[in-house]
Write a protein that holds these residues in place. Structure first.
Motif, PDB file in Angstrom:
ATOM      1  N   SER A  58      25.384 -38.451  37.244  1.00 23.17           N
ATOM      2  CA  SER A  58      25.908 -37.964  38.335  1.00 23.17           C
ATOM      3  C   SER A  58      26.822 -38.374  39.379  1.00 23.17           C
ATOM      4  O   SER A  58      26.535 -39.768  39.572  1.00 23.17           O
ATOM      5  N   LEU A  59      28.069 -37.791  39.330  1.00 24.38           N
ATOM      6  CA  LEU A  59      28.896 -38.333  40.223  1.00 24.38           C
ATOM      7  C   LEU A  59      28.544 -38.364  41.763  1.00 24.38           C
ATOM      8  O   LEU A  59      28.864 -39.440  42.386  1.00 24.38           O
ATOM      9  N   GLU A  97      23.177 -43.336  40.253  1.00 29.96           N
ATOM     10  CA  GLU A  97      21.625 -44.083  39.543  1.00 29.96           C
ATOM     11  C   GLU A  97      21.064 -42.952  38.936  1.00 29.96           C
ATOM     12  O   GLU A  97      20.176 -43.365  38.132  1.00 29.96           O
ATOM     13  N   LEU A  98      21.220 -41.928  39.345  1.00 30.89           N
ATOM     14  CA  LEU A  98      20.357 -40.698  38.731  1.00 30.89           C
ATOM     15  C   LEU A  98      20.325 -40.685  37.311  1.00 30.89           C
ATOM     16  O   LEU A  98      19.189 -40.447  36.665  1.00 30.89           O
ATOM     17  N   GLY A  99      21.485 -40.618  36.545  1.00 27.42           N
ATOM     18  CA  GLY A  99      21.316 -40.529  35.187  1.00 27.42           C
ATOM     19  C   GLY A  99      20.355 -41.540  34.529  1.00 27.42           C
ATOM     20  O   GLY A  99      19.241 -41.338  33.646  1.00 27.42           O
ATOM     21  N   GLU A 100      20.398 -42.742  34.869  1.00 29.53           N
ATOM     22  CA  GLU A 100      19.678 -43.841  34.340  1.00 29.53           C
ATOM     23  C   GLU A 100      18.036 -43.716  34.738  1.00 29.53           C
ATOM     24  O   GLU A 100      17.198 -43.917  33.836  1.00 29.53           O
ATOM     25  N   LYS A 101      17.765 -43.067  35.961  1.00 28.55           N
ATOM     26  CA  LYS A 101      16.468 -42.941  36.476  1.00 28.55           C
ATOM     27  C   LYS A 101      15.986 -41.730  35.579  1.00 28.55           C
ATOM     28  O   LYS A 101      14.510 -41.931  35.024  1.00 28.55           O
ATOM     29  N   GLN A 102      16.695 -40.690  35.288  1.00 36.58           N
ATOM     30  CA  GLN A 102      16.149 -39.514  34.207  1.00 36.58           C
ATOM     31  C   GLN A 102      15.961 -39.971  32.932  1.00 36.58           C
ATOM     32  O   GLN A 102      14.755 -39.563  32.533  1.00 36.58           O
ATOM     33  N   ALA A 135      16.239 -42.367  21.831  1.00 37.22           N
ATOM     34  CA  ALA A 135      17.698 -42.654  22.159  1.00 37.22           C
ATOM     35  C   ALA A 135      17.929 -43.726  23.198  1.00 37.22           C
ATOM     36  O   ALA A 135      16.889 -44.282  23.902  1.00 37.22           O
ATOM     37  N   PHE A 136      19.265 -44.054  23.279  1.00 42.49           N
ATOM     38  CA  PHE A 136      19.707 -45.146  24.124  1.00 42.49           C
ATOM     39  C   PHE A 136      20.451 -44.532  25.451  1.00 42.49           C
ATOM     40  O   PHE A 136      20.621 -43.611  25.014  1.00 42.49           O
ATOM     41  N   TYR A 137      20.524 -45.414  26.240  1.00 38.97           N
ATOM     42  CA  TYR A 137      21.255 -44.915  27.419  1.00 38.97           C
ATOM     43  C   TYR A 137      22.596 -45.715  27.731  1.00 38.97           C
ATOM     44  O   TYR A 137      22.497 -46.966  27.613  1.00 38.97           O
ATOM     45  N   LEU A 138      23.721 -45.027  27.798  1.00 44.04           N
ATOM     46  CA  LEU A 138      24.974 -45.386  28.319  1.00 44.04           C
ATOM     47  C   LEU A 138      25.142 -45.010  29.689  1.00 44.04           C
ATOM     48  O   LEU A 138      25.328 -43.859  29.735  1.00 44.04           O
ATOM     49  N   ASP A 139      25.817 -45.777  30.669  1.00 44.15           N
ATOM     50  CA  ASP A 139      25.974 -45.261  31.824  1.00 44.15           C
ATOM     51  C   ASP A 139      27.551 -45.138  32.080  1.00 44.15           C
ATOM     52  O   ASP A 139      28.503 -45.826  31.637  1.00 44.15           O
ATOM     53  N   LEU A 140      28.058 -44.104  32.448  1.00 46.78           N
ATOM     54  CA  LEU A 140      29.558 -43.811  32.750  1.00 46.78           C
ATOM     55  C   LEU A 140      30.211 -44.844  33.473  1.00 46.78           C
ATOM     56  O   LEU A 140      31.441 -45.469  32.925  1.00 46.78           O
TER      57      LEU A 140
END
Length: 274
Positions: free
Chosen positions: A30-31, A35-40, A49-54
């Motif tokens: 979320s622009l 921090e929202l994307g990783e919390k989600q 799934a793995f997570y990558l942050d913008l």
């Protein structure tokens, strides 16, 4: 699979979540709340799934110029991708988000820029996956051994000097991917200057998907780009080089390859006018 190899369905993915040749990457972001994307992701994601942050993973720190989301250090990104099990020429990477492909498309473009063409996007994103009732988890995925060898494709990207030099050539089309109000300069919620690069035409990135956030058909993508398909060169930009990748995906689906990304986009262009 759907009617093209770049977009996969939840039905296909649920049957392949345990496939060792498939790596799933969650790109939610979320622009407005970085921090929202990783919390989600930590709360609920597609199993495996793995997570990558913008900001941390698929972009680098902002400078005076270069735009709000400069390209990441490519070798560092290659190391991160290797550490989640991606092998050159073997692994199919499936990326998803919950923003009409806005962030997953950036990873799709980056992987191809790095020379890894086996990458697809989840149609409808995480919401479509959940709507089917398919499983989710909060278990974090364990690192996997892989080796992604970078074979950079520098012709896929252009900088401001190239845009200045080529934007007015008769066979070059410059595409602004932002919503029409921003293109027209009626509203600018992010960048310090409103408007668009002179000569650009407007193809809002949101039109690549329909009201259900699913990717429109190949025939619809072809129809969308009919007026520019004969151009010798297409350069695509947005606010910061992220959502422009959704239009680059659309062009690829439409059978119009080799379009280029102006990485810095409007945020880079207008930084020279301040």
């Amino acid at each position: 699979m759907t009617d093209n190899s770049l977009i996969i369905s939840s039905e296909w993915l649920v049957a392949n979540t345990a496939n060792p040749q498939v790596v799933i990457i969650d790109c939610r972001f979320s622009l407005a709340d970085p921090e929202l994307g990783e919390k989600q992701y930590q709360e609920s994601h597609i199993p495996g799934a793995f997570y990558l942050d913008l900001n941390r993973d698929i972009a680098s720190a902002v400078g005076a110029h270069g735009g709000r989301h400069p390209l990441p250090n490519i070798e560092e990104l290659a190391d991160k991708l290797s550490a989640i099990g991606i092998n050159s020429a073997e692994t199919l990477v499936v990326a998803y988000d919950d923003s009409r492909l806005a962030f997953a498309s950036r990873l799709w473009w980056l992987l191809r820029y790095m020379g890894h063409s086996k990458v697809a996007l989840l149609d409808g994103g995480f919401s479509a996956w959940k709507a089917t009732g398919y499983p989710v988890t909060n278990t974090l995925s364990e690192p996997r051994e892989g080796k992604l060898v970078v074979k950079l494709q520098p012709d896929m990207a252009v900088d401001i000097e190239a845009v200045k030099e080529r934007k007015d050539l008769p066979n070059t089309v410059l595409v602004d991917s932002r919503e029409s109000e921003r293109y027209e300069g009626l509203r600018e919620p992010i960048d310090p200057i409103a408007g668009h690069i002179p000569g650009a035409v407007n193809y809002p990135w949101q039109a690549v998907t329909d009201e259900t956030r699913k990717v429109r058909s190949t025939s619809e993508q072809k129809q969308r780009w009919a007026e520019v398909e004969t151009a010798e060169e297409i350069i695509v930009y947005c606010g910061s080089g992220v959502t422009a990748c959704v239009n680059l995906l659309s062009l690829e689906i439409a059978g119009i390859p080799d379009a280029k990304l102006y990485v810095g986009s409007w945020s880079d262009w207008c930084s020279y006018q301040l």
